[in-house]
Scaffold this motif. Structure first.
Motif, PDB file in Angstrom:
ATOM      1  N   UNK A 403      69.841  63.068  49.440  1.00 56.13           N
ATOM      2  CA  UNK A 403      70.461  61.741  49.341  1.00 56.13           C
ATOM      3  C   UNK A 403      71.541  61.582  50.405  1.00 56.13           C
ATOM      4  N   UNK A 404      72.401  62.601  50.518  1.00 52.06           N
ATOM      5  CA  UNK A 404      73.483  62.539  51.512  1.00 52.06           C
ATOM      6  C   UNK A 404      72.920  62.476  52.926  1.00 52.06           C
ATOM      7  N   UNK A 405      71.830  63.208  53.138  1.00 50.86           N
ATOM      8  CA  UNK A 405      71.260  63.264  54.485  1.00 50.86           C
ATOM      9  C   UNK A 405      70.739  61.896  54.916  1.00 50.86           C
ATOM     10  N   UNK A 406      70.125  61.180  53.981  1.00 55.40           N
ATOM     11  CA  UNK A 406      69.626  59.848  54.335  1.00 55.40           C
ATOM     12  C   UNK A 406      70.779  58.916  54.677  1.00 55.40           C
ATOM     13  N   UNK A 407      71.862  59.038  53.922  1.00 55.78           N
ATOM     14  CA  UNK A 407      73.038  58.230  54.218  1.00 55.78           C
ATOM     15  C   UNK A 407      73.614  58.603  55.583  1.00 55.78           C
TER      16      UNK A 407
END
Lengths: 425, 284
Positions: A403-407
């Motif tokens: 999730x953080x990586x997509x952000x």
């Protein structure tokens, strides 16, 4: 409403399995129950290994499921009376959760007693299912390292050479942007495609130890300065326009990224080795006229990691459930049927590169030998084969990280914020 | 003569199913929300840990915000369109039957098919808007795209409700208004709308509760992305439970959803006086 009902049913399954000390299943008529992923290419080969096992007097049957439902079904089934005896998995942290719960049979004695079996597989791949010094899985299909694919025609038109170093890659981004070509295809609606980039960059900059520490909760974990440095490098590539502007809604499963590479709208694509077979299926002309090129991930000068290291999925494994009523038969199946000649040959014929020692000659004789031989050499020569992070971390940490990586790729989260967020989990 | 009522036992199958597939799972979800369970082995009670985590979880709060946004925008977008088409379709025009059938089509498609269709249509490289606005790729736009696709699917359903209700309005009301010299707009505002108010309530409850639990369209169309731009609460629950395998925490989110959904329908019913419904049909 459906997800709510699903939650409810899962809750019921939980309580049902909690109440009954459900014993192992009765030995079914089908013998050893083998679970695997649905795969039109692989399934007939898997069936073949079962037929081989049957011809030797054993009894087994194959059941297959789609990717995401498989992971969910497996989760709920393991530890219940409906658990399979042998099941397909990815090794690593994913398997570790089952091992820690005491659900998986230790295969170390089987391998120790049978040195021919142990020596049949490439050690770095066999280690993919090694947890706390014990082996819990036997490789059952080809190796899937991640590599950088490129479109030779697009490179030729720009007079460019495939990148050897990180600076080459940055220079290529400018070259292709000037030509109106998207430098790198990225299926960013699926976070695992983005993950491949940070996996390689961190390995090149900090070496494989940095992620191992993160996984094992040792040292500084995510706070290692190499992580921040890697994220900054990646951010430079994103901000430079390396991935174009519309990657956020491009999907891999629907062929979005692969197609723009084949059509020459994008120049490069970092992807697992299955991309070759995928391109061969979707854009056969592109592959057959020799336009699909591939190189190892560029080196990063000054980094600690060996430029020969690879990341990806070492292989898939068959593991045996410890609660199975047919543990012995299941062990016999995984120790006899997965390295015998006809199974290995069938994998090779399907375009896979088995993790079996000494298959160079067979690879050279089969179709697509240029590619498969390259992959085999690449993995054999690698000092480290890091499993994809989302498979190597426990599920809840992996999900939060993705999730953080997509952000991060969208520019909504800075490198420092990424580190802080994942370190907090 | 006294009417013979059917025995209460006739209701047993219905109650049985409801208890087994609705009440019991709900109770168990509440239990799981006080446990830690990775989907393996036995759930371990962990007190109120999940609940304090929920209170501190910024991602969950953002998901609630997105769910409310989706709900409100869906309602604002669907209601006027469904109302106008519905009232129009109740009329006697010649083209009505043909056009109504065409408008009705999206309702016949499965949700998965609709989501896949729009996903392909809006593909950033090969879709109709390729190279232009990124309807699914821009975090600021994606949620409105989701609202549009959901509306495209469900407007026909609400249209049908309004059409049926508008047909049931006694013609005598319009005749009287015509004699009094009311305009078309006047008739719509003073007869049609008031007569449709209970349909409006029913349709709104369905829309609001439906939006609260919308799931499949978003999962297939965007998967909650780009980033977390369309990760609404049900999807957040699904990802937590079935990707992260944090079943305990996912159950906590599920309980919140149940409470929100129930509260919402009760509130709309109360506020709109649904219980006190009356009819102005002649003879009743």
């Amino acid at each position: 409403m459906r997800p709510l009902i699903a939650m409810g049913l899962v809750a019921m399954a939980a309580v049902v399995s909690a109440c009954g000390t459900a014993g192992p299943a009765e030995p079914g008529a089908g013998g050893v129950k083998v679970w695997a992923l649905q795969d039109p290419v692989l399934n007939p080969i898997e069936q073949k290994s079962i037929d081989f096992f049957k011809s030797g007097g054993g009894n087994a049957s194959l059941e297959t499921f789609g990717n995401d439902p498989y992971k969910q079904k497996l989760r709920v089934a393991i530890g219940s009376p409906n658990a399979p005896d042998v099941f397909f998995n990815w090794g690593g942290g994913n398997l570790k959760e089952y091992v820690d719960a005491g659900k998986i049979a230790d295969l170390t004695p089987v391998l120790d007693q049978n040195s021919a079996l142990k020596n049949a597989f490439l050690p770095s791949v066999l280690d993919g299912a090694k947890i706390d010094g014990k082996y819990y899985g036997i490789p059952m299909r080809g190796m899937q390292p991640v590599l950088l694919f490129f479109n030779k025609e697009v490179f030729a038109a720009a007079g460019a050479q495939p990148p050897k170093t990180w600076d080459d890659l940055l220079a290529l981004v400018d070259t292709f942007k000037a030509k109106g070509v998207q430098p790198i295809a990225l299926a960013g609606s699926q976070a695992w495609t983005e993950l491949m980039w940070i996996e390689y960059i961190l390995d090149r900059i900090g070496g494989p130890e940095v992620f191992r520490n993160i996984r094992d909760g040792k040292g500084q974990g995510w706070k290692d300065p190499a992580v921040l440095e890697s994220l900054n490098k990646l951010k430079e590539l994103i901000d430079r326009g390396g991935f174009g502007t519309n990657f956020a809604s491009v999907g891999y499963d629907v062929g979005g990224a692969s197609t723009i590479l084949a059509q020459g709208k994008a120049a490069m694509h970092l992807m697992g080795s299955w991309e070759y077979v995928n391109q061969l299926g979707q854009s056969p002309d592109f592959v057959k006229k020799g336009s699909l090129g591939w190189v190892a991930f560029p080196s990063i000068p000054g980094g600690k990691g060996d430029p020969g290291n690879v990341v990806g999925n070492a292989s898939n494994y068959y593991s045996v459930t410890s609660g199975s009523s047919q543990v012995e038969a299941a062990k016999k199946f995984v120790s006899t049927a997965l390295h015998e000649d006809s199974y290995v040959q069938a994998l090779i014929d399907a375009g896979d590169v088995p993790a079996v020692v000494g298959v160079e000659e067979k690879l050279a004789k089969a179709a697509n030998s240029e590619y498969t031989t390259w992959i085999y050499g690449q993995v054999k020569g690698a000092k480290s084969f890091q499993l994809s992070w989302d498979q190597d971390l426990p599920a809840e940490k992996a999900t939060a990280m993705l999730t953080q990586l997509q952000e991060f790729f969208l520019g909504k989260v800075s490198p420092q914020q990424f580190v802080d967020a994942v370190a907090a989990r | 003569m006294r009417t013979q009522r059917p025995s209460g036992w006739y209701a047993v199958p219905a109650y049985g199913f409801f208890a087994l597939f609705a009440v019991l799972p709900m109770v168990l979800v509440v239990y799981l929300s006080f446990t830690s369970w990775q989907g393996l082995g036995t759930p371990v009670p962990n007190g109120t840990a999940n609940w304090s985590r929920l209170i501190a979880d910024g991602e969950a709060h953002a998901a609630v915000g997105r769910t409310v946004l989706l709900m409100v925008v869906s309602w604002l977008f669907q209601t006027p369109i469904a109302l106008l088409i519905g009232v129009w379709a109740a009329g006697p025009q010649r083209s009505r039957a043909v056009l109504s059938s065409i408008f009705f089509l999206p309702l016949l498609l499965s949700t998965a098919a609709i989501a896949l269709l729009w996903q392909a249509l809006l593909d950033p490289n090969f879709g109709i808007a390729a190279g232009g606005t990124q309807f699914l790729g821009d975090p600021d736009i994606a949620i409105y795209t989701v609202v549009f696709v959901i509306s495209w699917q469900y407007i026909p359903f609400h249209t049908l409700m309004y059409q049926g209700a508008a047909r049931a309005i006694p013609a005598s009301l319009y005749e009287a208004a015509t004699i009094d010299g009311a305009s078309r707009l006047g008739k719509f505002l003073h007869i049609t709308l008031p007569q449709l108010r209970y349909t409006l309530v029913t349709s709104s409850v369905l829309m609001l509760v439906g939006s609260l639990t919308t799931f499949d369209t978003v999962l297939i169309l965007t998967g909650g992305g780009p980033g977390t731009a369309t990760r609404i609460l049900p999807l957040h629950m699904y990802i937590t439970g079935f990707s992260g395998f944090e079943m305990g925490y996912a159950s906590t989110i599920a309980v919140v959803l149940v409470v929100l959904g129930t509260a919402l329908s009760v509130a709309v019913m109360r506020w709109s006086g649904f219980r006190a419904m009356s009819s102005q049909q002649e003879g009743s």
